[in-house]
Design an enzyme around this catalytic site. Sequence first.
Site, PDB file in Angstrom:
ATOM      1  N   LYS A 189       0.801  -1.308   0.113  1.00 21.84           N
ATOM      2  CA  LYS A 189       0.108  -0.166  -0.173  1.00 21.84           C
ATOM      3  C   LYS A 189       0.995   1.261   0.002  1.00 21.84           C
ATOM      4  CE  LYS A 189      -3.933  -2.010  -0.057  1.00 21.84           C
ATOM      5  NZ  LYS A 189      -3.852  -3.616   0.255  1.00 21.84           N
TER       6      LYS A 189
HETATM    7  C1  PLP Z   1      -5.354  -4.423   0.601  1.00 17.76           C
HETATM    8  C2  PLP Z   1      -6.917  -4.337   0.680  1.00 17.76           C
HETATM    9  C3  PLP Z   1      -7.466  -4.837   1.770  1.00 17.76           C
HETATM   10  C4  PLP Z   1      -6.911  -5.310   2.933  1.00 17.76           C
HETATM   11  O1  PLP Z   1      -6.049  -5.021   3.566  1.00 17.76           O
HETATM   12  P1  PLP Z   1      -5.148  -5.904   4.393  1.00 17.76           P
HETATM   13  O2  PLP Z   1      -4.443  -4.544   5.414  1.00 17.76           O
HETATM   14  O3  PLP Z   1      -4.297  -6.773   4.142  1.00 17.76           O
HETATM   15  O4  PLP Z   1      -6.207  -6.427   5.407  1.00 17.76           O
HETATM   16  C5  PLP Z   1      -8.923  -4.481   1.638  1.00 17.76           C
HETATM   17  N1  PLP Z   1      -9.393  -3.787   0.563  1.00 17.76           N
HETATM   18  C6  PLP Z   1      -8.816  -3.409  -0.490  1.00 17.76           C
HETATM   19  C7  PLP Z   1      -9.519  -2.694  -1.455  1.00 17.76           C
HETATM   20  C8  PLP Z   1      -7.557  -3.770  -0.466  1.00 17.76           C
HETATM   21  O5  PLP Z   1      -6.840  -3.439  -1.504  1.00 17.76           O
END
Ligand code: PLP
Length: 382
Positions: A189
């Site tokens: 992210k």
């Molecule tokens: C990465 C992601 C998640 C989950 O995030 P985590 O921190 O890995 O649990 C949820 N929704 C979207 C759209 C994502 O890209």
Amino acid sequence: MKRPAGQPRKVEFYKHSLGPQEFQQVQRVLKGVFLTAGPETAAFEREAAQFLGVAHSVGVTSCTSALHLALVALGIGPGDEVITTPMSYVATANAILHAGATPVFVDVEFATGNLDVGKVKAAVTPRTKAILPVHLYGHMCDMRALAALASQLGLHVIEDAAHCFEGSRDGVRPGQLGTLACFSFYATKNITSGEGGLIAGNDPDLMARVKRLRNHGIDKPVSERHSGTYVHWSQVDLGFKANMNDIQAAMLRPQLERVEALRQQRHQIVQRYNAALADVPGITLHKVLESTQSAHHLYTVLVPAPQRDAVLTALQADGVGVAVNYRPIHLMPYYRAHMGFREGMFPVAESIGAATVTLPLYPKLKIADQNWVIHALKEAVK
Ligand SMILES: *Cc1c(COP(=O)(O)O)cnc(C)c1O
């Protein structure tokens, strides 16, 4: 364009932006005595809330747990329905199932891939409790329209803002109009602590509940229990184990200071992709609306669906890291088997899912490497 002689070119799909400031801050925390949710986590929560323009934020282990805690905190569970998008990572819909509720998919708009607000009303039933949109690729949904509709229908909005910590639209940031917004600091992210998440909101009682739920429903934060004199604590809710820790917070605080500068760098890379790919036959680009400042989490293009998998193979043969965001959730084997979804139910999401390719996008992407990605993609769609 030629590959450099002798060595195959390799363009990573993703590289993080961690540097000396993060290393220093983590070292500082490791030299202290308190590693779990303590002063660093509290400081990050204050700073993140300030950045987002919301009253409160609570650090958790992931966006998945953030979404789950948000639903539980709002009392959403068995027998309830939550309207969401099939064009997302599986975590979005899984969190609804984890809470015991039922995900109800609504198709997306083609231009942005975001939930089609105009189709939401038709999916509402007496069991509907909330709408859970995703700000796909960093481009916010129409939160003004969605929040107005939700308040008219008496529904909560829980924003999956995993792609959109630093984005805004019509002057609104994630968390400002929704009941709660959930963020991810997963390894790929825009800002990251390897794993991590955050819940943001304005309602003090609700946020206090979220804070208890991240630690077993206990009425005193861990930091208070471990500092000063011992005071009895009590469990008042059935909560979970989902708190952020101070090592994660120490990594995130310096990134928060740089987040707008990092967004600018991503924006420039996106502009270069757009300029190079705008008029290439066989390539369709997503729109960023004028009113929107995208967080530019992912850069995706659409290629002709019958050619998509060959394009993925060709790019990888040229050393370019790729991904697909996303093959729609309702067509995953689990969702087909347990909820009876089939092809044709959400045609717009399916058309994006069959044609989309995600290209490398991160501040450390070098211009020469980006040129190579562009070249390889143009060759692949010829
Ligand atoms: C990465 C992601 C998640 C989950 O995030 P985590 O921190 O890995 O649990 C949820 N929704 C979207 C759209 C994502 O890209």
